[in-house]
Enzyme design. Structure first.
Site, short mmCIF file in Angstrom:
data_model
loop_
_atom_site.label_atom_id
_atom_site.label_comp_id
_atom_site.label_asym_id
_atom_site.label_seq_id
_atom_site.Cartn_x
_atom_site.Cartn_y
_atom_site.Cartn_z
N GLU A 36 9.79 -50.68 18.09
CA GLU A 36 9.96 -51.37 16.78
C GLU A 36 11.67 -51.10 16.87
OE1 GLU A 36 9.34 -54.35 15.28
OE2 GLU A 36 11.15 -53.77 14.08
N GLN A 37 12.66 -51.82 16.43
CA GLN A 37 13.71 -51.86 16.44
C GLN A 37 13.83 -51.33 14.49
OE1 GLN A 37 15.52 -56.17 17.36
NE2 GLN A 37 14.30 -56.83 15.18
N ARG A 107 1.91 -59.42 2.56
CA ARG A 107 2.65 -59.11 4.01
C ARG A 107 2.81 -57.41 3.71
NH1 ARG A 107 5.18 -63.19 7.77
NH2 ARG A 107 3.92 -64.66 7.38
N TYR A 212 -0.96 -70.21 -3.11
CA TYR A 212 -2.15 -69.47 -2.93
C TYR A 212 -2.26 -67.82 -3.61
CZ TYR A 212 -0.55 -68.03 1.60
OH TYR A 212 0.51 -67.03 2.71
N ASP A 293 4.53 -64.05 18.09
CA ASP A 293 5.86 -65.85 18.07
C ASP A 293 6.49 -65.72 19.20
OD1 ASP A 293 5.13 -66.32 15.83
OD2 ASP A 293 6.38 -65.42 15.18
C1 LIG Z 1 7.54 -69.06 5.70
C2 LIG Z 1 6.74 -68.69 6.71
C3 LIG Z 1 5.23 -68.00 6.31
C4 LIG Z 1 4.41 -67.97 7.26
N1 LIG Z 1 3.03 -67.83 7.20
C5 LIG Z 1 1.96 -67.95 7.72
C6 LIG Z 1 0.04 -67.65 7.46
O1 LIG Z 1 0.26 -67.89 6.42
N2 LIG Z 1 -0.18 -67.72 8.08
C7 LIG Z 1 -0.50 -66.64 9.70
O2 LIG Z 1 -0.72 -66.20 10.80
N3 LIG Z 1 1.26 -66.84 10.22
C8 LIG Z 1 2.19 -67.94 9.18
N4 LIG Z 1 3.56 -67.82 9.73
C9 LIG Z 1 3.60 -67.19 10.82
C10 LIG Z 1 3.76 -65.81 10.65
O3 LIG Z 1 4.26 -64.78 9.71
C11 LIG Z 1 4.18 -65.31 12.51
O4 LIG Z 1 3.78 -65.82 13.07
C12 LIG Z 1 3.97 -63.85 12.87
O5 LIG Z 1 5.08 -62.82 11.48
C13 LIG Z 1 4.07 -63.20 14.37
O6 LIG Z 1 3.87 -62.01 14.72
P1 LIG Z 1 5.13 -61.59 15.45
O7 LIG Z 1 4.30 -60.10 15.78
O8 LIG Z 1 4.59 -62.19 16.70
O9 LIG Z 1 6.45 -61.68 15.41
P2 LIG Z 1 7.27 -61.08 14.46
O10 LIG Z 1 5.94 -61.08 13.44
O11 LIG Z 1 8.58 -61.89 14.43
O12 LIG Z 1 7.55 -59.37 15.07
C14 LIG Z 1 8.17 -59.50 15.56
C15 LIG Z 1 8.42 -57.87 15.50
O13 LIG Z 1 9.30 -57.49 16.83
C16 LIG Z 1 10.54 -56.35 16.08
N5 LIG Z 1 12.00 -56.82 17.70
C17 LIG Z 1 12.04 -57.59 17.73
N6 LIG Z 1 13.02 -58.01 18.85
C18 LIG Z 1 12.95 -56.52 19.08
C19 LIG Z 1 13.46 -55.78 19.85
N7 LIG Z 1 14.57 -56.23 20.83
N8 LIG Z 1 13.32 -54.23 20.11
C20 LIG Z 1 12.60 -53.70 19.94
N9 LIG Z 1 11.52 -54.63 18.26
C21 LIG Z 1 12.03 -55.88 17.83
C22 LIG Z 1 10.49 -57.25 15.02
O14 LIG Z 1 11.98 -56.82 14.18
C23 LIG Z 1 9.99 -57.73 14.75
O15 LIG Z 1 9.26 -56.51 13.72
C24 LIG Z 1 3.88 -67.72 8.69
C25 LIG Z 1 5.53 -67.88 8.68
C26 LIG Z 1 6.37 -68.46 7.91
C27 LIG Z 1 8.11 -67.76 8.10
#
Ligand SMILES: Cc1cc2nc3c(=O)[nH]c(=O)nc-3n(C[C@H](O)[C@H](O)[C@H](O)COP(=O)(O)OP(=O)(O)OC[C@H]3O[C@@H](n4cnc5c(N)ncnc54)[C@H](O)[C@@H]3O)c2cc1C
Length: 404
Positions: A36-37, A107, A212, A293
């Site tokens: 994690e960065q 969160r 909510y 994502d």
């Molecule tokens: C307003 C809002 C409301 C939301 N509500 C919901 C909800 O109610 N329910 C739901 O299911 N989803 C919701 N989402 C979507 C959800 O937040 C994302 O889909 C989710 O956080 C994705 O998780 P992830 O781990 O794939 O990516 P991220 O949460 O983006 O995590 C990626 C991680 O990788 C790290 N990283 C990035 N690049 C590097 C690198 N080069 N080297 C090392 N580390 C790196 C980052 O620091 C981060 O910690 C919402 C989003 C928003 C914007």
């Protein structure tokens, strides 16, 4: 089954990356390393809904109970309201079997619980991955702090602006949706005592406001206020915002006075650009795979981003469990992608449609037609999204893969 010495690196320690580490350990017996960065556990001070389709996975991973303890189970179904607060329809909030409900999570609580289920020695903070390269045997990753590692396989869980995706799988330009959202929480002690302990969405012209409860005693309420803006095209993608700036988006005779009261209670908020990507044609290349994502960022109007990432983790771990040696990993990744890509694409496109509905931009702005479709979508959402059992889908798919 893969040997327990199989080396798998996970890039990104967000909700997707941490859940992947838990699933790999629990389902496939592999102790992966998460990079994690950020220098420490980090999440924005806002809410997220864990939906029944992900709760089912988290239950199998042994993580649901603490999440339920820390989160808010709503008092009943949610509601979609028009801008003046008239109910359009109730909203799906639990699965058909009534076994799993939506859980409103703060969160920082959710990320802490996930991290507590990963061996602390398996998470390396302060590691920003700068490059990834497939070798004749394995994958080499390099980090901004000078460190480098070699793995049998790597999982890119590095979010919407994924470097793993862009440099190793499929170069993609995330598209700005044209919307930002203001996010934050309101302390329930400041709200009217009889405020409903459910999810509410006010749908107005080109904007909507979602609200909510969070935490077991519903001590906080989460707000997400989506409004059009060109601000992210000119500079930063998020930052602190003035509460007055948010209030100005929901003032006037056309908005429910109850909503305006709540908006008036907001002290601290920040804004966040909403990025989207089109469904990708591939998610894996040899020993490298994407999840969360990085694979299928979606705008948040169905609250399914984390929930899809959670489903991904179960599927990935399931197919890795079927691999006998490192040379089987690329096929395990292909099977994972084959099962997940269509499901995620439906939610990506569905999230765009939901946004257009909530903001009155749907069906040539015909709100009557919009309301009919929102009502009709309620049971579909329960059955198609909440009842989905990714493990069962993987088991059925495996039978088919074995026949091919
Ligand atoms: C307003 C809002 C409301 C939301 N509500 C919901 C909800 O109610 N329910 C739901 O299911 N989803 C919701 N989402 C979507 C959800 O937040 C994302 O889909 C989710 O956080 C994705 O998780 P992830 O781990 O794939 O990516 P991220 O949460 O983006 O995590 C990626 C991680 O990788 C790290 N990283 C990035 N690049 C590097 C690198 N080069 N080297 C090392 N580390 C790196 C980052 O620091 C981060 O910690 C919402 C989003 C928003 C914007």
């Amino acid at each position: 089954m893969l040997s327990h010495t199989t080396r798998i690196g996970i890039i990104g320690g967000g909700m997707g990356g941490l859940t992947a580490a838990i699933a790999l350990k629990k389902i496939a017996g592999i102790e992966a390393t998460v990079f994690e960065q950020a220098s420490q556990l980090d999440e924005v001070g806002a809410g997220v809904t864990v939906a029944p389709n992900a709760a089912r996975v988290l239950d199998r991973l042994g993580v649901l109970e603490p999440i339920r303890q820390a989160g808010a189970i709503p008092a009943g179904h949610g509601v979609y309201l028009d801008a003046m607060g008239h109910e359009v329809t109730d909203a799906a909030w639990e699965d058909t079997a009534r076994q799993y409900q939506n859980i409103g999570m703060y969160r920082p609580d959710l990320i802490r619980i996930l991290a507590e289920h990963v061996d602390p020695g398996s998470i390396r903070y302060g590691h920003h991955m700068t490059s990834i390269r497939t070798l004749d045997s394995g994958v080499r990753v390099e980090f901004g702090n000078g460190a480098h590692e070699q793995f049998d396989a790597v999982i890119g869980a590095d979010g919407v602006h994924s470097i793993v995706r862009d440099t190793a799988i499929y170069p993609t330009k995330p598209v700005y949706s044209g919307y930002i959202c203001y996010r934050g929480v309101v302390d329930a002690s400041r709200m009217p005592k009889d405020w409903p302990r459910i999810s509410q969405v006010w749908m107005g012209h080109e904007r909507h406001f979602m609200f909510y409860p969070l935490q077991q005693q519903h001590t906080l309420y989460n707000f997400v206020a989506c409004v059009p803006s060109d601000r992210p095209l000119k500079g930063p993608q998020s930052g602190p915002a003035e509460a007055g700036e948010l209030a100005a988006e929901f003032t006037g005779d056309g908005w429910d006075p109850k909503l305006q009261h709540i908006v008036g209670l907001i002290g601290k908020t920040f804004w966040w650009a909403l990025w989207d990507i089109d469904p990708l044609p591939i998610w894996t290349r040899g020993p490298i795979a994407l999840l969360g994502d990085a694979a299928h960022a979606m705008i948040p109007h169905q609250g399914q981003g984390v929930n899809m990432a959670t489903e991904d983790c179960m599927a990935l771990a399931f197919f890795l469990r079927e691999a006998d040696s490192v040379s089987d990993i690329p096929e395990a990744f292909r099977r994972y992608a084959a099962v997940r890509m269509q499901r995620a694409a439906i939610l990506q496109v569905g999230s765009r449609r939901a946004g257009a509905m909530f903001d009155g931009q749907y069906q040539f702005k015909n709100l009557a037609k919009r309301d009919i479709d929102i009502r009709a979508g309620r049971d579909f959402r329960r059955r198609a999204v909440f009842d989905y059992d990714v493990l069962k889908v993987c088991e059925l798919a495996l039978q088919r893969f074995k026949r091919i």
